[in-house]
Enzyme design. Structure first.
Site, PDB file in Angstrom:
ATOM      1  N   SER A  42      18.009 -65.281 -34.794  1.00 48.52           N
ATOM      2  CA  SER A  42      19.452 -65.462 -35.004  1.00 48.52           C
ATOM      3  C   SER A  42      20.224 -64.731 -33.907  1.00 48.52           C
ATOM      4  O   SER A  42      19.698 -63.801 -33.280  1.00 48.52           O
ATOM      5  CB  SER A  42      19.847 -64.902 -36.366  1.00 48.52           C
ATOM      6  OG  SER A  42      19.744 -63.486 -36.341  1.00 48.52           O
ATOM      7  N   HIS A  80     -15.598 -55.081 -17.769  1.00 41.44           N
ATOM      8  CA  HIS A  80     -14.541 -54.078 -17.596  1.00 41.44           C
ATOM      9  C   HIS A  80     -15.057 -53.142 -16.508  1.00 41.44           C
ATOM     10  O   HIS A  80     -16.255 -52.829 -16.468  1.00 41.44           O
ATOM     11  CB  HIS A  80     -14.294 -53.345 -18.915  1.00 41.44           C
ATOM     12  CG  HIS A  80     -13.283 -52.228 -18.834  1.00 41.44           C
ATOM     13  ND1 HIS A  80     -12.085 -52.348 -18.150  1.00 41.44           N
ATOM     14  CD2 HIS A  80     -13.285 -50.983 -19.368  1.00 41.44           C
ATOM     15  CE1 HIS A  80     -11.412 -51.212 -18.268  1.00 41.44           C
ATOM     16  NE2 HIS A  80     -12.121 -50.365 -19.000  1.00 41.44           N
ATOM     17  N   VAL A 114     -21.518 -45.808 -23.249  1.00 39.32           N
ATOM     18  CA  VAL A 114     -22.988 -45.711 -23.261  1.00 39.32           C
ATOM     19  C   VAL A 114     -23.627 -46.455 -22.085  1.00 39.32           C
ATOM     20  O   VAL A 114     -24.842 -46.408 -21.900  1.00 39.32           O
ATOM     21  CB  VAL A 114     -23.623 -46.179 -24.601  1.00 39.32           C
ATOM     22  CG1 VAL A 114     -22.937 -45.564 -25.797  1.00 39.32           C
ATOM     23  CG2 VAL A 114     -23.629 -47.685 -24.713  1.00 39.32           C
ATOM     24  N   ASP A 158     -18.426 -48.995 -23.170  1.00 44.42           N
ATOM     25  CA  ASP A 158     -18.270 -48.369 -21.856  1.00 44.42           C
ATOM     26  C   ASP A 158     -18.922 -46.995 -21.795  1.00 44.42           C
ATOM     27  O   ASP A 158     -19.522 -46.627 -20.794  1.00 44.42           O
ATOM     28  CB  ASP A 158     -16.773 -48.265 -21.515  1.00 44.42           C
ATOM     29  CG  ASP A 158     -16.151 -49.649 -21.404  1.00 44.42           C
ATOM     30  OD1 ASP A 158     -16.702 -50.482 -20.646  1.00 44.42           O
ATOM     31  OD2 ASP A 158     -15.141 -49.914 -22.075  1.00 44.42           O
TER      32      ASP A 158
HETATM   33  P1  NAD Z   1     -19.184 -53.670 -28.796  1.00 38.18           P
HETATM   34  O1  NAD Z   1     -19.092 -52.264 -29.241  1.00 38.18           O
HETATM   35  O2  NAD Z   1     -18.563 -54.725 -29.627  1.00 38.18           O
HETATM   36  O3  NAD Z   1     -20.715 -54.087 -28.633  1.00 38.18           O
HETATM   37  C1  NAD Z   1     -21.623 -53.286 -27.951  1.00 38.18           C
HETATM   38  C2  NAD Z   1     -23.058 -53.681 -28.252  1.00 38.18           C
HETATM   39  O4  NAD Z   1     -23.917 -52.696 -27.667  1.00 38.18           O
HETATM   40  C3  NAD Z   1     -23.419 -53.749 -29.734  1.00 38.18           C
HETATM   41  O5  NAD Z   1     -24.200 -54.887 -29.931  1.00 38.18           O
HETATM   42  C4  NAD Z   1     -24.247 -52.486 -29.972  1.00 38.18           C
HETATM   43  O6  NAD Z   1     -25.255 -52.673 -30.951  1.00 38.18           O
HETATM   44  C5  NAD Z   1     -24.867 -52.234 -28.620  1.00 38.18           C
HETATM   45  N1  NAD Z   1     -25.059 -50.791 -28.406  1.00 38.18           N
HETATM   46  C6  NAD Z   1     -24.202 -49.788 -28.751  1.00 38.18           C
HETATM   47  N2  NAD Z   1     -24.679 -48.581 -28.387  1.00 38.18           N
HETATM   48  C7  NAD Z   1     -25.872 -48.833 -27.810  1.00 38.18           C
HETATM   49  C8  NAD Z   1     -26.854 -48.000 -27.221  1.00 38.18           C
HETATM   50  N3  NAD Z   1     -26.703 -46.671 -27.178  1.00 38.18           N
HETATM   51  N4  NAD Z   1     -27.944 -48.600 -26.716  1.00 38.18           N
HETATM   52  C9  NAD Z   1     -28.105 -49.939 -26.756  1.00 38.18           C
HETATM   53  N5  NAD Z   1     -27.203 -50.782 -27.309  1.00 38.18           N
HETATM   54  C10 NAD Z   1     -26.113 -50.224 -27.821  1.00 38.18           C
HETATM   55  O7  NAD Z   1     -18.636 -53.716 -27.291  1.00 38.18           O
HETATM   56  P2  NAD Z   1     -17.555 -54.720 -26.677  1.00 38.18           P
HETATM   57  O8  NAD Z   1     -16.206 -54.443 -27.270  1.00 38.18           O
HETATM   58  O9  NAD Z   1     -18.099 -56.103 -26.698  1.00 38.18           O
HETATM   59  O10 NAD Z   1     -17.489 -54.189 -25.168  1.00 38.18           O
HETATM   60  C11 NAD Z   1     -18.455 -54.546 -24.198  1.00 38.18           C
HETATM   61  C12 NAD Z   1     -17.791 -54.516 -22.835  1.00 38.18           C
HETATM   62  O11 NAD Z   1     -16.795 -55.545 -22.780  1.00 38.18           O
HETATM   63  C13 NAD Z   1     -17.071 -53.231 -22.504  1.00 38.18           C
HETATM   64  O12 NAD Z   1     -17.203 -52.995 -21.120  1.00 38.18           O
HETATM   65  C14 NAD Z   1     -15.615 -53.543 -22.841  1.00 38.18           C
HETATM   66  O13 NAD Z   1     -14.688 -52.755 -22.123  1.00 38.18           O
HETATM   67  C15 NAD Z   1     -15.552 -54.998 -22.388  1.00 38.18           C
HETATM   68  N6  NAD Z   1     -14.484 -55.789 -22.987  1.00 38.18           N
HETATM   69  C16 NAD Z   1     -14.334 -55.821 -24.343  1.00 38.18           C
HETATM   70  C17 NAD Z   1     -13.347 -56.612 -24.902  1.00 38.18           C
HETATM   71  C18 NAD Z   1     -13.214 -56.738 -26.401  1.00 38.18           C
HETATM   72  O14 NAD Z   1     -12.367 -57.494 -26.833  1.00 38.18           O
HETATM   73  N7  NAD Z   1     -13.985 -56.075 -27.236  1.00 38.18           N
HETATM   74  C19 NAD Z   1     -12.482 -57.357 -24.073  1.00 38.18           C
HETATM   75  C20 NAD Z   1     -12.680 -57.347 -22.687  1.00 38.18           C
HETATM   76  C21 NAD Z   1     -13.688 -56.553 -22.155  1.00 38.18           C
HETATM   77 MG    MG Z   2      -9.987 -52.319 -22.466  1.00 29.55          MG
HETATM   78 MG    MG Z   3      19.512 -67.093 -30.718  1.00 29.13          MG
END
Ligand code: NAD
Ligand code: MG
Ligand code: MG
Ligand code: MG
Ligand code: MG
Ligand code: MG
Length: 330
Positions: A252, A108, A85, A83
């Site tokens: 229990s 998100h 970046v 989020d």
């Molecule tokens: P993450 O950190 O696992 O992955 C992010 C990716 O972006 C990585 O592949 C990384 O190499 C790349 N990255 C990082 N910095 C960078 C930059 N400066 N330039 C280019 N690439 C870059 O992220 P995530 O947890 O998968 O989250 C992604 C989105 O999904 C967010 O909006 C998060 O809120 C949402 N989300 C995550 C989850 C979860 O379980 N992790 C659940 C629901 C929603």
């Molecule tokens: Mg969250």
């Molecule tokens: Mg009970």
């Protein structure tokens, strides 16, 4: 009862003939990109070179390109970067490559809701947010089912934004389990509140407080670990299956009586006031501002607190005990 959308309510045709760019191949990116590809959608991955995520995308059979190139080629651009970046990559690489009628997708609502990203008015902006971590989104899909998803429409420029969001959720596997519609505001505020007050902040501090209370009273740390951390999973699994009532049916009667009289002594009006304060700071944007500033100055508070907690006795005891629990790997 809120409306739930399932497979029969979603039609992939709204994304067929379109290229879907998944930008960021991390936790959510690797799962959603592979699921959508297996659902028959045309997926391209945007991931910077050099690093584990890039190698993973290659290993999974994608030919990753830069974020800018992926956005240029695609009609549907899903931002799965951390989020904090997203804003930078959006303005540098994505916005210059957006065309009228494209769709901008998030999992998100943070950057849209807190106005870090202001999209042009001629693109659809929607959300598909799996309610589970990425590895589960992938594993459950491979097993033939799905993780429930939220969808939200922020901007409907083409008139098809909701149909596209449902199709997108179907590609990710969400409509196999059920999809609920929300708004960017509701998803952002409740997601932040849930992780702070209950799921992450609340739960980890509750565990540590219980552990410390037992250890300070002279009990063996290993016993405290089992009682306050290890067994939490077993209790949460029961709640997940059948709610708090089913959990209480399985324990229990002694444990149940303890539950009934003790819980409100630990989580009481003071804790609720603290929760209300957290919620207020989320709603006013105070938390978002604090997190964005923390990132701008190199995350000093984040790093310090993380280090303190990583050195807590519960982590060392846990590491030793878990190394002997060979069933955990599975
Ligand atoms: P993450 O950190 O696992 O992955 C992010 C990716 O972006 C990585 O592949 C990384 O190499 C790349 N990255 C990082 N910095 C960078 C930059 N400066 N330039 C280019 N690439 C870059 O992220 P995530 O947890 O998968 O989250 C992604 C989105 O999904 C967010 O909006 C998060 O809120 C949402 N989300 C995550 C989850 C979860 O379980 N992790 C659940 C629901 C929603
Ligand atoms: Mg969250
Ligand atoms: Mg009970
Ligand atoms: Mg484009
Ligand atoms: Mg969440
Ligand atoms: Mg017990």
């Amino acid at each position: 009862m809120v409306k739930m959308y399932y497979n029969e309510d979603a039609d992939l045709k709204y994304l067929e003939g379109k290229k879907v760019a998944v930008i960021g191949y991390g936790s959510q990116g690797h799962a959603q990109a592979q699921n959508m590809r297996e659902a028959g959608l045309d997926v391209i991955v945007g991931q910077r070179k050099g690093g584990a995520s890039y190698e993973q995308a290659v290993a999974d059979g994608f030919k990753p390109v830069s974020a800018a190139e992926a956005a240029k080629q695609a009609d549907v651009i899903q931002v799965l970067l951390p989020d904090e970046v997203q804003k930078k990559v959006y303005y540098n690489d994505i916005e210059p490559n957006l065309e009228a009628g494209n769709a901008l997708v998030f999992s998100h609502g943070f950057n849209i809701h807190f106005e870090q990203i202001l999209p042009p008015t001629d693109v659809d902006v929607y959300m598909v947010a799996p309610k589970g971590p990425g590895h589960l989104v992938r594993r459950v899909y491979e097993d033939g089912s799905g993780v429930p998803c939220l969808i939200a429409i922020y901007q409907d420029a083409t008139g098809d934004a909701k149909e596209k969001a449902l199709a997108h959720a179907k590609g990710v596997g969400g409509t196999r389990a059920g999809v609920i519609e929300t708004s960017f505001k509701e998803e952002t505020e409740t997601d932040l509140f849930g992780e702070q007050a209950v799921l992450c902040g609340g739960a980890s501090e509750l565990v540590r407080a219980g552990f410390e209370t037992l250890v300070d009273a002279g009990y063996q740390p290993e016993i405290a670990y089992f009682e306050c951390l290890h067994e939490l999973k077993l209790i949460v699994d029961l709640m997940y299956e059948g709610g708090i009532a089913t959990m209480r049916d399985s324990i229990s009667d002694t444990a149940e009586y303890g539950d009934l009289i003790a819980g409100k002594q630990v989580i009481n009006d003071k804790s609720r006031e603290a929760m209300q304060k957290l919620l207020k700071d989320i709603q006013t944007g105070e938390f978002a501002k604090q997190w964005l500033l923390e990132n701008q100055v190199g995350r000093p508070a984040y790093s310090k607190r993380k280090e303190i907690d990583a050195n807590h006795q519960i982590e060392q005891v846990g590491e030793k005990l878990r190394s002997k629990m060979n069933w955990i790997e599975e």
